[in-house]
Scaffold this active site. Structure first.
Site, short mmCIF file in Angstrom:
data_model
loop_
_atom_site.label_atom_id
_atom_site.label_comp_id
_atom_site.label_asym_id
_atom_site.label_seq_id
_atom_site.Cartn_x
_atom_site.Cartn_y
_atom_site.Cartn_z
CG ASP A 149 -2.84 -0.05 -2.49
OD1 ASP A 149 -2.61 0.97 -2.02
OD2 ASP A 149 -3.48 -1.24 -1.77
CG ASP A 199 -6.09 1.06 -1.11
OD1 ASP A 199 -5.23 2.02 -0.94
OD2 ASP A 199 -6.17 0.10 -0.43
NE ARG A 200 -3.96 4.33 2.95
CZ ARG A 200 -3.49 4.53 4.21
NH1 ARG A 200 -2.99 5.76 4.49
NH2 ARG A 200 -3.63 3.40 5.05
CE LYS A 248 -7.50 2.23 2.24
NZ LYS A 248 -7.28 1.11 2.88
CG ASP A 304 -2.54 4.06 -1.34
OD1 ASP A 304 -3.20 3.99 -2.40
OD2 ASP A 304 -2.63 3.31 -0.36
CB SER A 350 -1.05 -0.17 1.30
OG SER A 350 -2.09 1.01 1.10
CG HIS A 351 0.28 3.65 3.17
ND1 HIS A 351 -0.78 2.54 3.41
CD2 HIS A 351 0.84 3.79 4.57
CE1 HIS A 351 -0.84 2.17 4.71
NE2 HIS A 351 0.20 2.97 5.19
C1 VG1 Z 1 -4.16 1.61 8.00
C2 VG1 Z 1 -5.13 2.49 8.31
C3 VG1 Z 1 -6.50 1.64 8.13
C4 VG1 Z 1 -6.47 1.26 6.59
C5 VG1 Z 1 -5.16 0.41 6.61
C6 VG1 Z 1 -4.78 -0.26 5.11
O1 VG1 Z 1 -3.98 0.69 9.07
O2 VG1 Z 1 -5.12 3.20 9.57
O3 VG1 Z 1 -7.28 2.68 8.07
O4 VG1 Z 1 -7.54 0.27 6.61
O5 VG1 Z 1 -4.10 1.15 6.87
O6 VG1 Z 1 -4.90 0.71 4.30
P1 VG1 Z 1 -3.33 0.36 10.54
O7 VG1 Z 1 -3.62 -0.53 11.02
O8 VG1 Z 1 -1.77 0.72 10.13
O9 VG1 Z 1 -3.62 1.65 11.20
V1 VG1 Z 1 -3.85 0.57 2.86
O10 VG1 Z 1 -4.15 1.92 1.98
O11 VG1 Z 1 -2.95 -0.50 3.15
O12 VG1 Z 1 -4.83 -0.44 2.05
CO CO Z 2 -3.40 1.53 0.07
#
Ligand code: VG1
Ligand code: CO
Length: 544
Positions: free
Chosen positions: A280, A282-283, A377, A278, A114-115
């Site tokens: 991947d 989704d954000r 998302k 981000d 992800s990010h």
């Molecule tokens: C974080 C965010 C959460 C989100 C998750 C995956 O998790 O707070 O809201 O769903 O990332 O997002 P955590 O457990 O680090 O707080 V992403 O863009 O990975 O798909």
């Molecule tokens: Co993401």
């Protein structure tokens, strides 16, 4: 096809977090069979996939293509009938969800952290999504974890590498391997939801926007849709080429990491609208001229304006937000007289509510918004939603937000992250606070009084499953809140997240700067949890 059974030994650290398995890239490279163990453990946790379709793709980060070749061979050896792969090995998370649903796949692997930054010294990850296109439910992720502790062998086969650059079909034994163009499938879905003609008209006027692909997955999708389909000028999408190391950046769309976009939107001649996504895809982050829209407000505004969008013209079945997300959307749900659900952090909890038709829109404070068009998302979807609203309402982003606050009140909101804290110290801090929860009610902070405090636990209204220990909440009588939880997606030590919120009805107070508006709550949050003492940090690493 010659199926090979390869002996392997289990590892004890493959517990999937909030969003799949994330580790340093070197862990995947240096531990023998790390990826293979996770993939086989996933197959061993699933039933009835023989002859069915598996979707595979990722955000293009370092290791993406090699992992796809490995997974494809293993999928063939395990008996999948068909493997669908995104061209160049690329699939954004929402596009993977779209493709799984559209082609009625059994499920899919998304390769992404992800990010989190990418590259040999940064992060890699993998997550499994089920046939609804959403993150595997807790029952499956727990089974995957159990299998990784016991695994003794995995199945693979000899086969030449798949040509990921060319759309088309080949065979590995009885398994058909198809390279598809996921951008067209995704663009078609967006076209069904949004008023593309109205947005085209908007771009024909002098309306301008800047979209930052952050050198990650969304660039090609954004170029195809915004520039080619909707007529935004060339150059609207910046950092549009996905790079294996995301150009050395941190593809987290917030005010700290989306530097280039922020310098444009807060610079001397900003366009009307700015957005970023981000790693991947989704954000999303939404900006106006010199103006930041908090993700919690964005969700509330999308809900309040949903009927302006063709795909939601008949209204919303309900809405949902993760527990730490501000209650701004609750105000809208109340006005619309629709249900509003509060779920634990992570997208998987929304999937059940959507499958049961209980909600249409949902979101998280962490820059995630989505709807029942997929089960993840969706960054670009949120951007198109805002564009559709702007095309209809013909006013600025800031006007839309201020008018929203005027009508519903403003939920001042901030999140303070303490990254890379020693794990045991962070856990001690949480436990220490948990032990004292019963003594907090009736304490007074300024004009506020604590009405209750608990460790959030959730019973899924659809399948009755229980998730406990989802974050410590301190609730005040005026709607203000402090929430503490430890991240499930970090790859170094622990990340403590502190979420702080205050509701303000009086429009005269809406112009106060956020950190100032929340200062007494922030100070109280630090003191009561003894954050400095436990984390040895004098201030947060990131404030959003
Ligand atoms: C974080 C965010 C959460 C989100 C998750 C995956 O998790 O707070 O809201 O769903 O990332 O997002 P955590 O457990 O680090 O707080 V992403 O863009 O990975 O798909
Ligand atoms: Co993401």
């Amino acid at each position: 096809m010659d199926i090979k059974t390869v002996a392997t030994t289990p590892f004890d650290d493959q517990r999937p977090g909030t969003s799949g398995l994330r580790k340093k890239t070197r862990v995947f490279l240096e531990k023998t069979n790390y990826l293979e163990n996770f993939v086989q453990a996933t197959f061993d946790s699933l039933e009835g996939f023989k002859g069915k379709t598996l979707v595979v793709g990722g955000d293009g980060r370092y290791g993406n293509k090699e992992a796809i070749q490995t997974i494809t061979r293993m999928a063939a050896a395990n008996g999948f009938g068909r493997v669908l792969i995104g061209k160049y090995g690329l699939l954004s998370t929402p596009a993977a969800s779209c493709v799984i649903r559209k082609y009625k796949a059994f499920g899919g692997f998304i390769l992404s952290a992800s990010h989190n930054p990418a590259g040999i010294d940064e992060d890699f990850g993998i997550k499994y999504n089920g046939d609804n296109g959403g993150p595997a439910v807790e029952k499956i992720t727990e089974a995957i974890y159990r299998h990784t502790l016991e695994i003794e062998q995995y199945l693979t086969c000899e086969a030449p590498d798949i040509h990921l650059e060319k759309v088309g079909s080949t065979q590995i034994g009885d398994t058909e391997v198809v390279v598809i163009n996921p951008i067209s499938d995704y663009a078609l879905l967006m076209q069904e939801i949004f008023d593309f003609d109205a947005i085209r008209e908007l771009f024909k006027s002098d309306f301008r926007m800047c979209f930052d692909g952050m050198s990650a997955i969304t660039g090609p999708y954004a170029r195809a849709i915004l520039e080619n389909e909707l007529g935004a000028p060339k150059g609207t999408v910046i950092n549009h080429i996905p790079r294996p190391d995301f150009g050395g950046g941190h593809p987290d769309p917030n005010l700290t990491y989306a530097k280039k976009l922020v310098s444009i939107m807060f610079g001397p001649t900003p366009p009307e609208f700015g957005a970023a996504s981000d790693g991947d895809g989704d954000r999303n982050m939404i900006l106006g001229r010199n103006f930041f829209v908090t993700p919690s407000d964005s969700l509330a505004i999308l809900a309040a304006n949903a009927t302006l969008v063709p795909g939601y013209k008949d209204g919303l079945a309900g809405v949902a937000r993760s527990m730490p997300t501000s209650a701004a959307v609750d105000q809208v749900a109340r006005a619309l007289q629709i249900p509003c659900f509060e779920t634990p952090t992570g997208w998987k909890f929304f999937g059940n509510l959507m499958d049961a038709g209980k909600i249409t829109l949902c979101g998280e404070e962490s820059f995630g918004t989505g709807s029942d068009h997929v089960r993840e998302k969706d960054g670009l979807w949120a951007v198109l939603f805002w564009l559709n609203i702007l095309a209809v309402r013909k006013c600025s982003v800031e006007d839309i937000v201020r008018q929203h606050w005027q009508k519903y009140g403003r939920n001042f909101y901030t999140r303070h992250d303490y990254e890379g804290v020693a794990k045991d110290r962070a856990e001690d801090m949480m436990q220490n606070l948990r032990n004292r929860l019963h003594s907090l009610p009736d304490r007074v902070v300024g004009s506020m009084r604590i009405s209750y405090s608990d460790d959030f636990s959730y019973t899924d209204p659809v399948d009755g499953s229980k998730s406990a220990g989802q974050g410590i909440r301190i609730q005040f009588n005026d709607g203000s809140r402090i929430v503490y939880r430890l991240s499930g997606t970090g790859t170094e030590g622990a990340t403590l997240r502190v979420y702080i919120e205050r509701f303000e009805e009086n429009p005269a107070a809406h112009r106060i700067e956020t950190q100032a508006a929340l200062s007494d709550l922030i100070a109280f949050a630090n003191n009561i949890a003894e954050i400095q003492k436990f984390t040895s940090r004098s201030k947060p690493t990131v404030i959003t």
